[in-house]
Design an enzyme around this catalytic site. Structure first.
Site, PDB file in Angstrom:
ATOM      1  N   LYS A 143      -5.675  -1.654  -0.663  1.00 50.99           N
ATOM      2  CA  LYS A 143      -5.924  -0.440   0.124  1.00 50.99           C
ATOM      3  C   LYS A 143      -5.890   0.822  -0.731  1.00 50.99           C
ATOM      4  O   LYS A 143      -6.495   1.822  -0.370  1.00 50.99           O
ATOM      5  CB  LYS A 143      -4.892  -0.338   1.239  1.00 50.99           C
ATOM      6  N   SER A 161       5.114  -7.101   3.080  1.00 51.44           N
ATOM      7  CA  SER A 161       5.600  -7.556   4.387  1.00 51.44           C
ATOM      8  C   SER A 161       6.266  -8.931   4.292  1.00 51.44           C
ATOM      9  O   SER A 161       6.096  -9.659   3.310  1.00 51.44           O
ATOM     10  CB  SER A 161       4.407  -7.663   5.339  1.00 51.44           C
ATOM     11  N   CYS A 221       9.664   1.711   3.276  1.00 50.26           N
ATOM     12  CA  CYS A 221      10.533   0.580   3.634  1.00 50.26           C
ATOM     13  C   CYS A 221      11.953   1.057   3.856  1.00 50.26           C
ATOM     14  O   CYS A 221      12.764   0.332   4.414  1.00 50.26           O
ATOM     15  CB  CYS A 221      10.493  -0.472   2.549  1.00 50.26           C
ATOM     16  N   PHE A 261       0.806  -1.226   0.000  1.00 54.56           N
ATOM     17  CA  PHE A 261       0.000   0.000   0.000  1.00 54.56           C
ATOM     18  C   PHE A 261       0.840   1.278   0.000  1.00 54.56           C
ATOM     19  O   PHE A 261       0.319   2.346  -0.291  1.00 54.56           O
ATOM     20  CB  PHE A 261      -0.924   0.020   1.238  1.00 54.56           C
TER      21      PHE A 261
HETATM   22  P1  NAD Z   1       1.362  -6.641   2.884  1.00 55.46           P
HETATM   23  O1  NAD Z   1       2.329  -7.771   2.854  1.00 55.46           O
HETATM   24  O2  NAD Z   1       0.296  -6.652   3.912  1.00 55.46           O
HETATM   25  O3  NAD Z   1       0.620  -6.572   1.470  1.00 55.46           O
HETATM   26  C1  NAD Z   1       1.343  -6.630   0.258  1.00 55.46           C
HETATM   27  C2  NAD Z   1       0.548  -7.399  -0.773  1.00 55.46           C
HETATM   28  O4  NAD Z   1       0.452  -8.765  -0.380  1.00 55.46           O
HETATM   29  C3  NAD Z   1      -0.878  -6.886  -0.941  1.00 55.46           C
HETATM   30  O5  NAD Z   1      -1.151  -6.837  -2.310  1.00 55.46           O
HETATM   31  C4  NAD Z   1      -1.714  -7.903  -0.201  1.00 55.46           C
HETATM   32  O6  NAD Z   1      -2.977  -8.077  -0.779  1.00 55.46           O
HETATM   33  C5  NAD Z   1      -0.906  -9.176  -0.274  1.00 55.46           C
HETATM   34  N1  NAD Z   1      -0.994 -10.015   0.928  1.00 55.46           N
HETATM   35  C6  NAD Z   1      -0.963  -9.590   2.219  1.00 55.46           C
HETATM   36  N2  NAD Z   1      -1.007 -10.631   3.058  1.00 55.46           N
HETATM   37  C7  NAD Z   1      -1.053 -11.748   2.304  1.00 55.46           C
HETATM   38  C8  NAD Z   1      -1.106 -13.132   2.598  1.00 55.46           C
HETATM   39  N3  NAD Z   1      -1.119 -13.593   3.833  1.00 55.46           N
HETATM   40  N4  NAD Z   1      -1.150 -14.004   1.561  1.00 55.46           N
HETATM   41  C9  NAD Z   1      -1.138 -13.570   0.297  1.00 55.46           C
HETATM   42  N5  NAD Z   1      -1.083 -12.254  -0.033  1.00 55.46           N
HETATM   43  C10 NAD Z   1      -1.043 -11.358   0.946  1.00 55.46           C
HETATM   44  O7  NAD Z   1       2.223  -5.307   2.940  1.00 55.46           O
HETATM   45  P2  NAD Z   1       1.694  -3.815   3.112  1.00 55.46           P
HETATM   46  O8  NAD Z   1       1.217  -3.616   4.499  1.00 55.46           O
HETATM   47  O9  NAD Z   1       0.814  -3.449   1.982  1.00 55.46           O
HETATM   48  O10 NAD Z   1       3.064  -3.001   2.898  1.00 55.46           O
HETATM   49  C11 NAD Z   1       3.942  -2.683   3.946  1.00 55.46           C
HETATM   50  C12 NAD Z   1       5.127  -3.614   3.970  1.00 55.46           C
HETATM   51  O11 NAD Z   1       5.806  -3.582   2.715  1.00 55.46           O
HETATM   52  C13 NAD Z   1       6.175  -3.231   5.000  1.00 55.46           C
HETATM   53  O12 NAD Z   1       6.653  -4.396   5.608  1.00 55.46           O
HETATM   54  C14 NAD Z   1       7.267  -2.585   4.174  1.00 55.46           C
HETATM   55  O13 NAD Z   1       8.558  -2.622   4.744  1.00 55.46           O
HETATM   56  C15 NAD Z   1       7.196  -3.400   2.941  1.00 55.46           C
HETATM   57  N6  NAD Z   1       7.785  -2.710   1.812  1.00 55.46           N
HETATM   58  C16 NAD Z   1       9.006  -3.133   1.380  1.00 55.46           C
HETATM   59  C17 NAD Z   1       9.616  -2.486   0.333  1.00 55.46           C
HETATM   60  C18 NAD Z   1      10.954  -2.925  -0.156  1.00 55.46           C
HETATM   61  O14 NAD Z   1      11.313  -2.557  -1.264  1.00 55.46           O
HETATM   62  N7  NAD Z   1      11.693  -3.710   0.619  1.00 55.46           N
HETATM   63  C19 NAD Z   1       8.977  -1.406  -0.295  1.00 55.46           C
HETATM   64  C20 NAD Z   1       7.721  -1.012   0.165  1.00 55.46           C
HETATM   65  C21 NAD Z   1       7.138  -1.673   1.219  1.00 55.46           C
END
Ligand code: NAD
Length: 520
Positions: A200, A249, A304, A172
């Site tokens: 989201k 995540s 991140c 998101f």
């Molecule tokens: P999230 O993991 O909750 O969601 C990311 C995606 O995965 C969404 O599209 C969601 O629908 C899907 N998803 C979530 N849980 C799932 C599950 N159990 N099974 C299958 N699909 C699932 O992440 P978020 O809250 O949207 O984003 C924040 C996180 O992203 C933080 O941990 C942040 O550090 C990380 N992030 C990392 C980078 C990087 O480049 N390392 C960049 C941006 C964000």
């Protein structure tokens, strides 16, 4: 047309908040070049985090619709891969122009759905735009290798071919940048793509798809499906999808990495972080404190690469009070308010989680130097706001340190020596980014060599590389071996084929040899 209808939707979010009387617009899927409403009866509200108004509803795409999106991508692949790379590049040239044209609308959509300030939302679009610019040079990036005459009359060369249908699953926090890390490189390499935006804040992806169509991307080359876990699992399992780019995540990322690679897919998975800054006493105090405040609280800490932990070495500990003063001066407000420094966090659940982690820090003995939990923003009383928060005397065993907080919370730790500070950082499981603030070249060099993080800043707080390099998170912040964008990104979206050719007149009666061929 449907596209125009969508555009007016985007404009309406840009000019006025959605009224509770109006039925919220359902975010369409994008399949085979058409924006289509999902037949699914289940949808999730997309909520403006500053107001709690429902901006739109995002459907949980049905399996049939998902299969249609993959089929569209599969059907589009043969002619797209044979489209000259120069033509594919020209579409990217046009796309970058259109993104610039619509950057204000994109930014407003991001602020409405995600909450970040408008200025920060412009940065979100711009950092993605730079990847589109980079994709404009794909012919050079994708060049192969050639060695003539590896044996008598035999030449070997390698070419980078597209994989087929690739997919992207987005978080998101960067609704434009992260989709733009994914599909522009993938499609310019000749792949076709299925994108699953964050449920989201899906609006920016839809706007980018409209622009890609306007830029001339053929039907089916880019497709968008919405949903959550089920659709993600369907992406992992689908036998027509060859590669998955994931950002989000660790829980989701490691699940996707395991499930999709078990099906033989290539996966690049960028995940969570706990980025540390080490501050040495010889640092330029003013610049270091400004950098810590900007990188700790910008985007309400929901980056991140946010700096979420500072390790003050020796006398630099005395700067904590000044850090608090600067953080206190930040303006917390809705992202549309011109002088807002930080907006709300994404959801009520995120706010509660962040509150809980702050409280756990206090209960385990950290000092709460600045508490942003009780902030009320006039006019936006319902918003998910948390003011800048600083905890000091944090230790590595505390829950607030072990977990990624992903909010406007800066943890301060203290170390007696530089070595001890490096040790603290290296013992952390994450390895996205780390920064040092110092005026000593020798200290900076030692830091660069010894620190276990993929992206290192020397007097630079958020060292996110531009697209000619790659985003090189490491340790628990990344799974896979080909990073996002840059050379690694092109390698991720292509498969090397190595060709050995022989063009020579063989003398008659040269015979048959069954021995393993050797060069001569
Ligand atoms: P999230 O993991 O909750 O969601 C990311 C995606 O995965 C969404 O599209 C969601 O629908 C899907 N998803 C979530 N849980 C799932 C599950 N159990 N099974 C299958 N699909 C699932 O992440 P978020 O809250 O949207 O984003 C924040 C996180 O992203 C933080 O941990 C942040 O550090 C990380 N992030 C990392 C980078 C990087 O480049 N390392 C960049 C941006 C964000």
């Amino acid at each position: 047309s449907q596209i125009l209808a969508l555009r007016s939707f985007n404009l309406s979010t840009a000019t006025q908040p959605s009224s509770s009387q109006r039925k919220p617009l359902r975010v369409p899927n994008f399949i085979g070049g058409t924006f289509v409403d999902s037949q699914s009866s289940t949808a999730i509200d997309v909520i403006n985090p500053a107001t709690q108004e429902v901006v739109s509803q995002v459907p949980l795409t049905t399996n049939k619709e998902f299969k249609a999106a993959v089929s569209a991508a599969k059907e589009a692949f043969p002619s797209w891969r044979n489209t000259p790379v120069t033509t594919r590049q020209r579409i990217m040239f046009k796309l970058q122009e259109l993104i610039r044209r619509d950057i204000d609308k994109l930014a407003m959509n991001i602020t409405t759905e995600q909450g970040k300030t408008l200025k920060d939302a412009h940065g979100d679009v711009f950092r993605g735009l730079e990847v589109v610019e980079h994709a404009c040079g794909m012919a050079t990036l994708q060049m192969g290798e050639y060695v003539p005459n590896v044996s008598n009359g035999i030449d070997t060369y390698s070419v980078r071919e597209p994989l087929g249908v690739c997919a992207g699953i987005c978080p998101f926090n960067f609704p434009a940048m992260i989709p733009l890390w994914m599909f522009p490189l993938a499609v310019t390499c000749g792949n076709t793509f299925v994108l699953k935006p964050s449920e989201k804040d899906p609006g920016a992806s839809i706007m980018l798809a409209e622009l890609a169509m306007e830029a001339g991307l053929p039907n089916g080359v880019l497709n968008i499906v919405h949903g959550t876990n089920d659709i993600v699992n369907a992406i992992c399992d689908d036998e027509n999808i060859r590669a998955i780019s994931f950002v989000g995540s660790n829980v989701a990322g490691m699940h996707i990495y395991a499930r999709a690679s078990a099906k033989g897919k290539r996966v690049q998975s960028n995940m969570g972080a706990k980025n540390h800054a080490i501050v040495l006493p010889d640092a330029n105090m003013d610049a270091a404190l400004n950098a810590l405040v900007a990188a700790g609280f910008g985007a309400a800490g929901q980056r991140c690469m946010a700096l979420s932990t500072v390790v003050f070495v020796g006398d630099s500990q005395q700067w904590e009070n000044k850090l608090v003063e600067r953080a206190k001066a930040l303006k917390v407000n809705a992202g549309t308010v011109p002088d807002a420094d930080l907006g709300p966090v994404i959801s009520k659940q995120a706010k509660e989680r962040i509150h809980r982690l702050i409280q756990s820090g206090v209960e385990s003995g950290a000092r709460l130097l600045l508490d942003g939990r009780n902030i009320v923003v006039p006019g936006y009383e319902q918003g998910n706001f948390i003011g800048p928060t600083i905890l000091s005397g944090v230790t590595a065993d505390m829950e607030c340190y072990k977990e990624e907080i992903f909010g406007p919370v800066l943890l301060c730790m203290e170390a007696d020596s530089f070595e001890e500070a490096i040790d603290i950082v290296n013992r952390n499981k994450y390895g996205n980014g780390a920064a040092i603030f110092t005026t000593s070249g020798a200290a900076a060099r030692k830091f660069q060599t010894e620190i276990e993080a993929g992206q290192v800043g020397i007097n630079v707080p958020i060292p996110v590389p531009l697209p000619f390099f790659s985003f090189t998170g490491s340790k628990a912040s990344f799974a896979g071996d080909l990073n996002f964008y840059g050379k690694a990104g092109v390698n991720f979206f292509t498969q090397i084929k190595t060709i050995t050719q022989q063009w020579k007149d063989l003398p008659a009666g040269s015979g048959v040899s069954l021995a393993m061929p050797t060069s001569q």
